[in-house]
Design an enzyme around this catalytic site. Sequence first.
Site, PDB file in Angstrom:
ATOM      1  N   HIS A 153       7.039 -31.982 -15.243  1.00 29.20           N
ATOM      2  CA  HIS A 153       8.156 -33.058 -14.926  1.00 29.20           C
ATOM      3  C   HIS A 153       8.090 -33.718 -13.715  1.00 29.20           C
ATOM      4  O   HIS A 153       7.872 -32.955 -12.675  1.00 29.20           O
ATOM      5  CB  HIS A 153       9.689 -32.339 -15.207  1.00 29.20           C
ATOM      6  CG  HIS A 153      10.102 -31.179 -14.105  1.00 29.20           C
ATOM      7  ND1 HIS A 153      10.613 -31.651 -12.902  1.00 29.20           N
ATOM      8  CD2 HIS A 153      10.167 -29.953 -14.064  1.00 29.20           C
ATOM      9  CE1 HIS A 153      10.729 -30.650 -12.242  1.00 29.20           C
ATOM     10  NE2 HIS A 153      10.470 -29.437 -13.049  1.00 29.20           N
ATOM     11  N   ASP A 181       8.699 -28.320  -6.977  1.00 29.64           N
ATOM     12  CA  ASP A 181       9.302 -27.884  -8.152  1.00 29.64           C
ATOM     13  C   ASP A 181       9.635 -29.471  -8.419  1.00 29.64           C
ATOM     14  O   ASP A 181      10.786 -29.938  -7.928  1.00 29.64           O
ATOM     15  CB  ASP A 181      10.555 -27.244  -8.017  1.00 29.64           C
ATOM     16  CG  ASP A 181      11.453 -27.232  -9.435  1.00 29.64           C
ATOM     17  OD1 ASP A 181      10.687 -27.780 -10.390  1.00 29.64           O
ATOM     18  OD2 ASP A 181      12.791 -26.621  -9.503  1.00 29.64           O
ATOM     19  N   GLU A 195      13.981 -33.462 -16.333  1.00 34.22           N
ATOM     20  CA  GLU A 195      14.092 -32.030 -16.817  1.00 34.22           C
ATOM     21  C   GLU A 195      15.077 -31.499 -15.933  1.00 34.22           C
ATOM     22  O   GLU A 195      15.636 -30.668 -16.439  1.00 34.22           O
ATOM     23  CB  GLU A 195      12.843 -31.583 -16.166  1.00 34.22           C
ATOM     24  CG  GLU A 195      12.529 -30.009 -16.529  1.00 34.22           C
ATOM     25  CD  GLU A 195      12.988 -29.128 -15.752  1.00 34.22           C
ATOM     26  OE1 GLU A 195      12.679 -27.795 -15.940  1.00 34.22           O
ATOM     27  OE2 GLU A 195      13.344 -29.384 -14.351  1.00 34.22           O
ATOM     28  N   GLU A 196      15.512 -31.892 -14.652  1.00 28.17           N
ATOM     29  CA  GLU A 196      16.477 -30.934 -14.000  1.00 28.17           C
ATOM     30  C   GLU A 196      17.876 -31.440 -14.278  1.00 28.17           C
ATOM     31  O   GLU A 196      18.771 -30.529 -14.216  1.00 28.17           O
ATOM     32  CB  GLU A 196      16.354 -31.523 -12.402  1.00 28.17           C
ATOM     33  CG  GLU A 196      14.944 -31.132 -11.835  1.00 28.17           C
ATOM     34  CD  GLU A 196      14.658 -29.768 -11.423  1.00 28.17           C
ATOM     35  OE1 GLU A 196      15.550 -28.846 -11.846  1.00 28.17           O
ATOM     36  OE2 GLU A 196      13.709 -29.193 -10.892  1.00 28.17           O
ATOM     37  N   ASP A 207       4.954 -25.901 -14.855  1.00 28.86           N
ATOM     38  CA  ASP A 207       6.207 -26.256 -13.799  1.00 28.86           C
ATOM     39  C   ASP A 207       6.179 -25.159 -12.753  1.00 28.86           C
ATOM     40  O   ASP A 207       6.246 -24.051 -12.748  1.00 28.86           O
ATOM     41  CB  ASP A 207       7.354 -26.014 -14.675  1.00 28.86           C
ATOM     42  CG  ASP A 207       8.717 -26.633 -13.964  1.00 28.86           C
ATOM     43  OD1 ASP A 207       8.707 -26.747 -12.833  1.00 28.86           O
ATOM     44  OD2 ASP A 207       9.767 -26.714 -14.654  1.00 28.86           O
ATOM     45  N   HIS A 243      15.106 -25.572  -5.012  1.00 32.27           N
ATOM     46  CA  HIS A 243      16.403 -26.583  -5.194  1.00 32.27           C
ATOM     47  C   HIS A 243      16.732 -26.742  -4.100  1.00 32.27           C
ATOM     48  O   HIS A 243      17.747 -27.151  -3.812  1.00 32.27           O
ATOM     49  CB  HIS A 243      17.070 -26.069  -6.136  1.00 32.27           C
ATOM     50  CG  HIS A 243      16.607 -26.396  -7.599  1.00 32.27           C
ATOM     51  ND1 HIS A 243      17.338 -25.711  -8.590  1.00 32.27           N
ATOM     52  CD2 HIS A 243      15.459 -26.610  -8.123  1.00 32.27           C
ATOM     53  CE1 HIS A 243      16.637 -26.303  -9.925  1.00 32.27           C
ATOM     54  NE2 HIS A 243      15.364 -26.605  -9.462  1.00 32.27           N
TER      55      HIS A 243
END
Length: 504
Positions: A277, A289, A321-322, A350, A444
């Site tokens: 992604h 990520d 994706e997130e 991923d 994140h």
Amino acid sequence: MVLAKLTVALALLGEASAIQLPLSLPKIPHIPNAVTERKLVDSASLQERIDPDNLLARAKALFEVAGASVDEYNHPTRVIGSEGHRGTLDYIYETIHGLGDYYHISRQDFPAVTGNVYESRLVLAHDVPKSAQPMGLTPPTKDRQPVYGSLGLVSNFGCAESDFPDLTNKIAFISRGTCPFGTKSELAGKAGAVAAVVYNNEEGPLSGTLGTPTPDHVATFGISDKDAAPYLKQLRHGENVDGIAYMDAVVNTITTTNIIAQTTEGDSENCVMLGAHSDSVEAGPGINDDGSGTLSLLEVATQLTNYHVNNCVRFAWWAGEEEGLLGSDYYVSVLPADENRKVRLFMDYDMMAGPNFAYQIYNATNAANPVGSEELRDLYIDFYESNGLNYMFIPFDGRSDYDAFIKNGIPGGGIATGAEGIKSKEEEEMFGGQAGVAYDPCYHQLCDDVSNLNLTAWEWSTKLISHSVATYALSFDGFPERTEVEGKTLLGAPTKYHGHLLHM
């Protein structure tokens, strides 16, 4: 000059209006892939071409791309809709376009729902629950102002209208379980609630998403079982619990883009497909990520141009994706049944470079997934074992972009190096690193930058991606044939994850 050449090339292709270029792109590193005379692809040769210095150079360029969002977000990010994500798409497109006619490249636009919480606050009985977190895609409280009301305890799991009393001007208090969080919030709104709190019925905090917005969704928080316990006790004894909820948030529908690149040669009836992604969360630049997966695919796609392939290879960079696997869901939803059958398997890559990594394989079995998933899992096992590397299995539970593929009959699997999970002492002995610490302590977060990459893990992960591509680009001998797919038949029970956040 690079930007000008790209604009001209796109105009010649009739696609100039389909791509929005930023005012400038960082200097894209030159990655050597000089093609002399192509030979048939083989795994060992392709793996030898993987150079961690190339990967690191790409990571530095991607971080510079993320910096285009600073003016809007006050920090680098590649969240969908941002300049950083648009720049990421341009970077991917320009890289593949620069490889000449080896690939057909296309852009697939689709609508995506995105949300942002600017500020939030939850007060229950004069206390602020430490675990309180806004749900993803939550709407704001009325007029983006604090709302006041007593807690209204919802029966069962809040999955039916009959579970809800009259909640006019109250804050719904709902157990997690059985149905999606979005359903609970919607029913709370229909019952008159001014906000909702979903409490965990398992140990730990609760972070989830409401999913597709509805007019009846209300501002919704998640809290832990521990924080919920005293309020539940009071409510069940008939006592009143006052609350204040505040949410300043927006939910918007935008247009974003998947990028698909397929080899011009190779059997188009038998495609090996792999994806990563292209977006990050709003909170940071997402260089691990999933910048790591994005760049691994770019590097493998670059080096693959040195070879002929027997079967077509299709690379995909998913957007959204997130926000809940939006890009991959859309791609599969519009894939006709005859095209679905041409995809022999899908491989998800991923987070390839976790700083406190473990070599993780999705535990995809044929018993629970489309036949062929287990054979792919075994290829990963054989690779790690043949290279003297330890590995571990992780749940194949819908947390990444393989989800739509396996639900629509396409075998799937993948590898990872770990996210927010905590490394155990046993895993420290297996992989090194530090027990008691997350596989990616910057998961994140703003600190997911170039310094958040383990080059050893990234190199081995990318070599394994190369091995998987080379193996199936060469031959599907011994790999199960695809079963017939009639329409879009969903397989198995609903998963509790849809992307990184819980949705039920």
